[in-house]
Design a protein around this motif. Structure first.
Motif, PDB file in Angstrom:
ATOM      1  N   ALA A 268     -24.014 -14.348  99.767  1.00 54.04           N
ATOM      2  CA  ALA A 268     -25.451 -14.789  99.229  1.00 54.04           C
ATOM      3  C   ALA A 268     -25.569 -15.981  98.322  1.00 54.04           C
ATOM      4  CB  ALA A 268     -26.306 -13.526  98.749  1.00 54.04           C
ATOM      5  N   SER A 269     -24.390 -16.255  97.791  1.00 57.10           N
ATOM      6  CA  SER A 269     -24.376 -17.230  96.830  1.00 57.10           C
ATOM      7  C   SER A 269     -24.028 -18.757  97.271  1.00 57.10           C
ATOM      8  CB  SER A 269     -23.125 -16.957  95.789  1.00 57.10           C
ATOM      9  OG  SER A 269     -21.968 -17.207  96.382  1.00 57.10           O
ATOM     10  N   ARG A 270     -24.099 -18.890  98.617  1.00 58.29           N
ATOM     11  CA  ARG A 270     -23.678 -20.232  98.936  1.00 58.29           C
ATOM     12  C   ARG A 270     -24.941 -21.221  98.550  1.00 58.29           C
ATOM     13  NH1 ARG A 270     -20.156 -20.925 103.437  1.00 58.29           N
ATOM     14  NH2 ARG A 270     -19.136 -18.925 104.255  1.00 58.29           N
ATOM     15  N   LEU A 271     -25.992 -20.805  98.294  1.00 57.46           N
ATOM     16  CA  LEU A 271     -27.093 -21.735  97.933  1.00 57.46           C
ATOM     17  C   LEU A 271     -27.182 -21.933  96.672  1.00 57.46           C
ATOM     18  CD1 LEU A 271     -29.456 -22.862  99.529  1.00 57.46           C
ATOM     19  CD2 LEU A 271     -30.904 -21.076  98.964  1.00 57.46           C
ATOM     20  N   LEU A 272     -26.561 -21.482  95.574  1.00 61.23           N
ATOM     21  CA  LEU A 272     -26.527 -21.886  94.118  1.00 61.23           C
ATOM     22  C   LEU A 272     -26.017 -23.076  94.069  1.00 61.23           C
ATOM     23  CD1 LEU A 272     -24.723 -18.646  93.104  1.00 61.23           C
ATOM     24  CD2 LEU A 272     -27.391 -19.313  92.579  1.00 61.23           C
ATOM     25  N   LYS A 273     -26.798 -23.959  93.072  1.00 58.30           N
ATOM     26  CA  LYS A 273     -26.315 -25.278  92.904  1.00 58.30           C
ATOM     27  C   LYS A 273     -25.754 -25.538  91.439  1.00 58.30           C
ATOM     28  CE  LYS A 273     -29.993 -26.863  96.040  1.00 58.30           C
ATOM     29  NZ  LYS A 273     -30.450 -25.164  96.413  1.00 58.30           N
ATOM     30  N   PRO A 274     -25.393 -26.860  91.230  1.00 55.76           N
ATOM     31  CA  PRO A 274     -24.591 -26.980  89.855  1.00 55.76           C
ATOM     32  C   PRO A 274     -25.248 -26.842  88.643  1.00 55.76           C
ATOM     33  CG  PRO A 274     -24.598 -28.944  91.150  1.00 55.76           C
ATOM     34  CD  PRO A 274     -25.004 -27.758  92.152  1.00 55.76           C
TER      35      PRO A 274
END
Length: 330
Positions: free
Chosen positions: A79-85
Motif C-alpha cells: 500500500a506504500s507504493r503511492l508515497l512520494k518524496p
C-alpha cells in the motif's frame, strides 16, 4: 534538487544532493512495478549506512480475538507504493533528509511467544547500532511493542510512551499468558522501560472488564486521552496534553491501527466504534514535531478484514508521517 541515477546497478533510485538514496524513480519505473519495499526505498544491503530502518514483524500469536496481523507488513508495503518524496504539510523531503531503508522482516517463532519476544528484541536491537539510528516497526500484533521497547532501552534507557489505541494494553494476563497484545505496556512499566508519569494513551474507548482497569492503568504511570475527549478539547488540546506529559524525555510512539474508527480502518483484529478519523490522527502526529522520537511501531493491520486496502493505506501513510518526524532529528 535531486540527481537521478542508478545505485550500484540496481533499480533507478533517486539520489539526493546529500547523497541519500531515495525511492525508485516513478518517472522511470511505474509505481505498480518492481519489488514492494516500503515506499519503494532501497533495501538495507543496498546502502552502506542508514539513519532510519523500516522493519516488519509478521507475528500475531498474541492476539485474543481475530488473527491475521501476521500479514500486515506485506500489506503495508504494497500500500506504500503511492508515497512520494516530499511531505508538503511539514515542508520536508524525509528521504532526502535522512537515509531510510527497508530492513525486511524479523522471523519470529509463531508457536512460542516468549521465544518470539526474544527474537524480535534482538532483531530490532541489531538495527540500532548507534544512538542516532531509528527503527519503525510494522506488525504484527501489539505484543511486539514490548521487545521493541526493550531494544530501544538498550540505547536510550527509559522512554516516554505515546500510545495511540482503542485499548489500554495494560492488562495483566490472558488465560495465564503474561505476554499478549493486551499486556505489553504493563510488562514495559514493570520492567522499568518507561519513565513513570510521562506516558499517555490516546484514543481509548470501548467497554472494559471493570473500573479497576482504569485504576490499575493509572497506578502504572499512564494518563488517558479518551477518544471522546477530542470532541471536547480538540486536536490542539490533545497535543498540548501529550507534550506536557512527555516533557523533554525521548519518546517512543506506538500506534495500534484500531485507534482509527472502523470506517477508516476496518482491517484489524479488535475494532471499536467511535474512533479517530485518519485526518485527526495525522494532525496530532504532525503536531508532535520537535519531540525526540527514538522509535515507533504500527501494529494490528489484518488485511483479511480490510476493504479496498483502506487500512493498509492508512498505515502506510501514518508510517510516512512518523518517518518525516524522525528524519528531522537524525
Amino acid at each position: 534538487m535531486t540527481e537521478r541515477q542508478p545505485v550500484d546497478g540496481q533499480d533507478r533510485y533517486v539520489r539526493s544532493a546529500s547523497g541519500h538514496v531515495g525511492q525508485v524513480n516513478a518517472q522511470q519505473v511505474p509505481r505498480y512495478a518492481g519489488l514492494a519495499t516500503y515506499a519503494r526505498l532501497p533495501q538495507r544491503h543496498e546502502v552502506s549506512r542508514y539513519d532510519i530502518a523500516v522493519v516488519g514483524v509478521p507475528f500475531d500469536s498474541g492476539v485474543t480475538y481475530r488473527p491475521g496481523a501476521r500479514f500486515g507488513p506485506a500489506a503495508i508495503r504494497e500500500a506504500s507504493r503511492l508515497l512520494k518524496p516530499y511531505n508538503p504539510a511539514l515542508d520536508i523531503s524525509p528521504f532526502a533528509q535522512a537515509q531510510v531503508v527497508d530492513a525486511g522482516d524479523i522471523a519470529a517463532n509463531p508457536f512460542d511467544i516468549d521465544a518470539a519476544v526474544d527474537e524480535v528484541r534482538e532483531g530490532i536491537a541489531a538495527l540500532l547500532t548507534t544512538p542516532q539510528q531509528r527503527v519503525l516497526t510494522f506488525g504484527g500484533d501489539h505484543t511486539i511493542a514490548l521487545p521493541a521497547l526493550q531494544a530501544v532501552n538498550r540505547v536510550h534507557g527509559p522512554v516516554a510512551l505515546v500510545h495511540f489505541d482503542a485499548h489500554l494494553d495494560t492488562w495483566d494476563t490472558y488465560f495465564g499468558a503474561p505476554c499478549t497484545h493486551g499486556t505489553p505496556f504493563r510488562r514495559a512499566a514493570e520492567q522499568g522501560l518507561l519513565v513513570k508519569g510521562h506516558s499517555a494513551h490516546v484514543g481509548i474507548r470501548g467497554s472494559l472488564y471493570d473500573r479497576a482497569d482504569l485504576l490499575d492503568d493509572e497506578s502504572l504511570g499512564f494518563t488517558i486521552v479518551h477518544c471522546r475527549d477530542i470532541d471536547r478539547i480538540g486536536i490542539d488540546g490533545v497535543i498540548e496534553r501529550i507534550r506536557e506529559r512527555v516533557g523533554e524525555h525521548p519518546v517512543y510512539v506506538s500506534i495500534d491501527i484500531d485507534v482509527l474508527d472502523p470506517a477508516f480502518a476496518p482491517g484489524t483484529g479488535t475494532p471499536e466504534i467511535g474512533g479517530m478519523t485518519s485526518r485527526e490522527l495525522v494532525a496530532i502526529l504532525r503536531a508532535m514535531r520537535g519531540l525526540q522520537i527514538v522509535g515507533a511501531d504500527i501494529v494490528e493491520v489484518a488485511p483479511a478484514y480490510d476493504s479496498a486496502d483502506v487500512t493498509a493505506v492508512a498505515a502506510a501513510n501514518i508510517g510516512y508521517e512518523l518517518i518525516t518526524l524522525m528524519a528531522e532529528d537524525v
